[in-house]
Design a protein around this motif. Structure first.
Motif, PDB file in Angstrom:
ATOM      1  N   MET A   1      24.617  69.807  20.951  1.00  7.92           N
ATOM      2  CA  MET A   1      24.521  68.341  21.281  1.00  7.92           C
ATOM      3  C   MET A   1      25.887  68.036  20.948  1.00  7.92           C
ATOM      4  SD  MET A   1      22.299  65.511  19.240  1.00  7.92           S
ATOM      5  CE  MET A   1      22.682  63.583  19.290  1.00  7.92           C
ATOM      6  N   ALA A   2      26.244  67.092  21.836  1.00  3.01           N
ATOM      7  CA  ALA A   2      27.709  66.371  21.642  1.00  3.01           C
ATOM      8  C   ALA A   2      27.548  65.431  20.476  1.00  3.01           C
ATOM      9  CB  ALA A   2      28.227  65.937  22.887  1.00  3.01           C
ATOM     10  N   MET A   3      28.790  65.504  19.871  1.00  2.00           N
ATOM     11  CA  MET A   3      28.867  64.455  18.579  1.00  2.00           C
ATOM     12  C   MET A   3      29.982  63.842  18.519  1.00  2.00           C
ATOM     13  SD  MET A   3      27.001  66.547  15.585  1.00  2.00           S
ATOM     14  CE  MET A   3      27.873  68.166  15.589  1.00  2.00           C
ATOM     15  N   THR A   4      30.009  62.643  17.806  1.00  2.00           N
ATOM     16  CA  THR A   4      31.363  62.000  17.630  1.00  2.00           C
ATOM     17  C   THR A   4      31.805  62.390  16.366  1.00  2.00           C
ATOM     18  OG1 THR A   4      30.352  60.285  15.980  1.00  2.00           O
ATOM     19  CG2 THR A   4      30.254  59.804  18.492  1.00  2.00           C
ATOM     20  N   MET A   5      33.274  61.880  16.205  1.00  2.00           N
ATOM     21  CA  MET A   5      33.873  62.415  14.857  1.00  2.00           C
ATOM     22  C   MET A   5      33.029  62.179  13.524  1.00  2.00           C
ATOM     23  SD  MET A   5      37.925  61.343  13.996  1.00  2.00           S
ATOM     24  CE  MET A   5      38.735  62.118  12.336  1.00  2.00           C
ATOM     25  N   THR A   6      32.660  61.045  13.501  1.00  2.00           N
ATOM     26  CA  THR A   6      31.792  60.528  12.212  1.00  2.00           C
ATOM     27  C   THR A   6      30.531  61.533  12.236  1.00  2.00           C
ATOM     28  OG1 THR A   6      32.513  58.329  12.103  1.00  2.00           O
ATOM     29  CG2 THR A   6      30.427  58.592  11.254  1.00  2.00           C
ATOM     30  N   GLN A   7      29.934  61.726  13.351  1.00  2.00           N
ATOM     31  CA  GLN A   7      28.758  62.605  13.207  1.00  2.00           C
ATOM     32  C   GLN A   7      29.203  63.907  12.902  1.00  2.00           C
ATOM     33  OE1 GLN A   7      27.304  61.630  17.197  1.00  2.00           O
ATOM     34  NE2 GLN A   7      26.422  59.890  16.573  1.00  2.00           N
ATOM     35  N   LYS A   8      30.110  64.655  13.253  1.00  2.00           N
ATOM     36  CA  LYS A   8      30.469  65.830  12.754  1.00  2.00           C
ATOM     37  C   LYS A   8      30.855  65.946  11.562  1.00  2.00           C
ATOM     38  CE  LYS A   8      32.211  67.994  17.108  1.00  2.00           C
ATOM     39  NZ  LYS A   8      33.303  68.715  17.568  1.00  2.00           N
ATOM     40  N   ILE A   9      31.704  64.907  10.812  1.00  2.00           N
ATOM     41  CA  ILE A   9      31.792  64.836   9.511  1.00  2.00           C
ATOM     42  C   ILE A   9      30.468  64.875   8.530  1.00  2.00           C
ATOM     43  CG2 ILE A   9      32.680  63.708   7.544  1.00  2.00           C
ATOM     44  CD1 ILE A   9      35.048  62.731   9.253  1.00  2.00           C
ATOM     45  N   LEU A  10      29.575  64.048   9.261  1.00  2.00           N
ATOM     46  CA  LEU A  10      28.271  63.892   8.590  1.00  2.00           C
ATOM     47  C   LEU A  10      27.219  65.169   8.588  1.00  2.00           C
ATOM     48  CD1 LEU A  10      27.040  60.171   9.247  1.00  2.00           C
ATOM     49  CD2 LEU A  10      27.857  61.159   7.038  1.00  2.00           C
ATOM     50  N   ALA A  11      27.379  65.766   9.763  1.00  2.00           N
ATOM     51  CA  ALA A  11      26.620  66.880   9.888  1.00  2.00           C
ATOM     52  C   ALA A  11      27.164  68.168   8.778  1.00  2.00           C
ATOM     53  CB  ALA A  11      26.618  67.484  11.239  1.00  2.00           C
ATOM     54  N   ALA A  12      28.266  68.078   8.763  1.00  2.00           N
ATOM     55  CA  ALA A  12      28.873  69.131   8.085  1.00  2.00           C
ATOM     56  C   ALA A  12      28.706  68.880   6.307  1.00  2.00           C
ATOM     57  CB  ALA A  12      30.423  69.382   8.148  1.00  2.00           C
ATOM     58  N   HIS A  13      28.644  67.708   5.829  1.00  2.00           N
ATOM     59  CA  HIS A  13      28.197  67.628   4.680  1.00  2.00           C
ATOM     60  C   HIS A  13      26.712  67.694   4.447  1.00  2.00           C
ATOM     61  CE1 HIS A  13      32.279  66.152   4.718  1.00  2.00           C
ATOM     62  NE2 HIS A  13      32.320  66.474   3.220  1.00  2.00           N
ATOM     63  N   ALA A  14      25.764  67.478   5.543  1.00  2.00           N
ATOM     64  CA  ALA A  14      24.467  67.638   5.377  1.00  2.00           C
ATOM     65  C   ALA A  14      24.228  69.138   5.503  1.00  2.00           C
ATOM     66  CB  ALA A  14      23.785  66.671   6.305  1.00  2.00           C
ATOM     67  N   HIS A  15      25.010  69.931   5.818  1.00  2.00           N
ATOM     68  CA  HIS A  15      24.715  71.255   6.045  1.00  2.00           C
ATOM     69  C   HIS A  15      23.888  71.430   7.117  1.00  2.00           C
ATOM     70  CE1 HIS A  15      26.960  72.233   2.263  1.00  2.00           C
ATOM     71  NE2 HIS A  15      26.043  71.221   1.905  1.00  2.00           N
TER      72      HIS A  15
END
Length: 420
Positions: A1-15
């Motif tokens: 799924m395509a993500m924005t810059m913010t969404q990528k940072i949040l995904a990484a920090h939510a594992h």
């Protein structure tokens, strides 16, 4: 799924491999921030919940900046509470008199935020750090308490608005004019709980101080955060300030944005936000009938070095108009010292201005520049709500340092492009 810059940072920090707008996630935190107003409330909640230690003393930042040096007994008690808590919990990144600064100017300067970080702060303008390629957002004191104890925070993943920047700013125009123009276009709720993601060739034409100013006021459009891509300027800034190793996230090419806004920086003119909302934006040239009583240049929005440079450029060798009070507040002690080294303080004083040590003071109507009934102030701060800087009949006009400084000379709101 395509993500924005913010969404990528949040995904990484939510594992998580991916996140989508509206999803509720629990994310790890790289930093927690509080000030002398919000931290005492967070401490009370921390103790009420039965916590007895912070998750990591190195990741907690407490900055005394709103009423420091303390203006009264209540402010002194609040600061004492912060000092005691930080001492007990061995929090090393505690900034008090002599080394304090306005929090959102101080943390980037001290290398406390880096690209790819996820950070919360009990202050609405914590969104400033998106200029460094981080996800940062303001929270309540209860969330700050939980963050200090657990190192985690709950977020609803925001959808995004893409702001495509082209061109470059003209002389006497700054990042403040960009963000005020954008808020004037979309309104104070135009980005409600969304991420404002700035992209395009125009990004490289904006200085880091411009970007910090723009992200600082993302909240004034209702945004959850503002964020810029990480480029050579960003990396140079982070290295110069000793920040941790950056982690760069980029939006996917097919990321979904709820709206795309195009802004040609070359078309931006000096603007002023009239009372009583930041969205009430007008060209400075069309505001010149408005006489002023006070000028404030400073705050977490416009108290950085480039703002002092702009102020010096206008005030040097000139004099503030009789009857106008001009208050200048460098945002950190390092900026204050640089102003001394550059000869700025002498020029400001000779121009008839007063210069304060770093404080949020007048921005929130605290001290160091309270307005009397019916007085008008042009200010480089970020809010102009009813009674924001004093009496409820007073008026605050938001502007860039160029516009504010030139208005101090003329006694009325003025377009700084007429200065030379």
């Amino acid at each position: 799924m395509a993500m924005t810059m913010t969404q990528k940072i949040l995904a990484a920090h939510a594992h998580l491999d991916e996140v989508k707008a509206g999803q509720l996630i629990l994310a790890d935190l790289d930093g927690v921030l509080g000030n002398d107003i919000t931290t005492p409330v967070a401490i009370a909640e921390f103790e009420k919940a039965g916590f007895d230690s912070v998750f990591d003393p190195e990741k907690i930042n407490v900055v005394l900046d709103h009423f420091v040096p303390n203006k009264d007994i209540k402010a002194a008690k609040q600061s004492a509470t912060c000092r005691s808590f930080c001492k007990e919990n061995k929090i090393s990144h505690f900034y008090d008199v002599g080394k304090m600064g306005i929090e959102h100017a101080l943390l980037p300067e001290q290398g406390r935020v880096t690209a790819g970080d996820c950070l919360i702060g009990a202050d609405s303008h914590t969104c400033t750090y998106g200029a460094l390629g981080a996800f940062s957002t303001g929270v309540g004191s209860t969330d700050m308490a939980a963050g200090m104890a657990t190192g985690k925070a709950w977020f609803k993943v925001p959808s995004a608005i893409q702001v495509k920047l082209t061109g470059q700013l003209n002389d006497f125009v700054s990042g403040k004019d960009v963000i005020l123009s954008l808020i004037g276009q979309i309104g104070v709720d135009g980005a409600l709980y969304k991420s404002l993601e700035f992209t395009g060739d125009g990004v490289k034409a904006l200085s880091m101080d411009d970007r910090l100013c723009i992200c600082n006021m993302a909240i004034e459009a209702g945004a959850k955060n503002g964020i810029f891509p990480v480029d050579e300027q960003t990396l140079a800034f982070l290295k110069a300030h000793g920040a941790n190793e950056p982690k760069i996230y980029q939006a996917d090419e097919d990321a979904v944005y709820e709206q795309v806004i195009e802004m040609d920086l070359s078309q931006i003119v000096p603007v002023v936000s009239w009372p009583h909302l930041p969205e009430n934006t007008h060209p400075a040239k069309e505001s010149q009938e408005i006489e002023i009583d006070q000028v404030v240049i400073g705050s977490c929005t416009n108290g950085r070095m480039e703002d002092m440079d702009a102020t010096y450029r206008i005030l040097k060798g000139n004099h503030v108009k009789d009857g106008v009070r001009c208050i200048i507040i460098p945002a950190t002690m390092d900026i204050y010292k640089q102003c001394i080294a550059n000869g700025y303080l002498m020029a400001f004083i000779e121009a008839g201005a007063v210069v304060s040590t770093p404080t949020c003071g007048p921005c929130l109507g605290g001290y160091m520049g309270i307005l009397a009934p019916n007085e008008r102030c042009i200010s480089t701060t970020n809010r102009n709500f009813v009674g924001r800087m004093g009496d409820k009949t007073s008026e605050v006009y938001l502007a860039s340092p160029y516009t504010a400084a030139y208005s101090a000379l003329t006694g009325h709101i003025s377009d700084p492009r007429e200065f030379e």
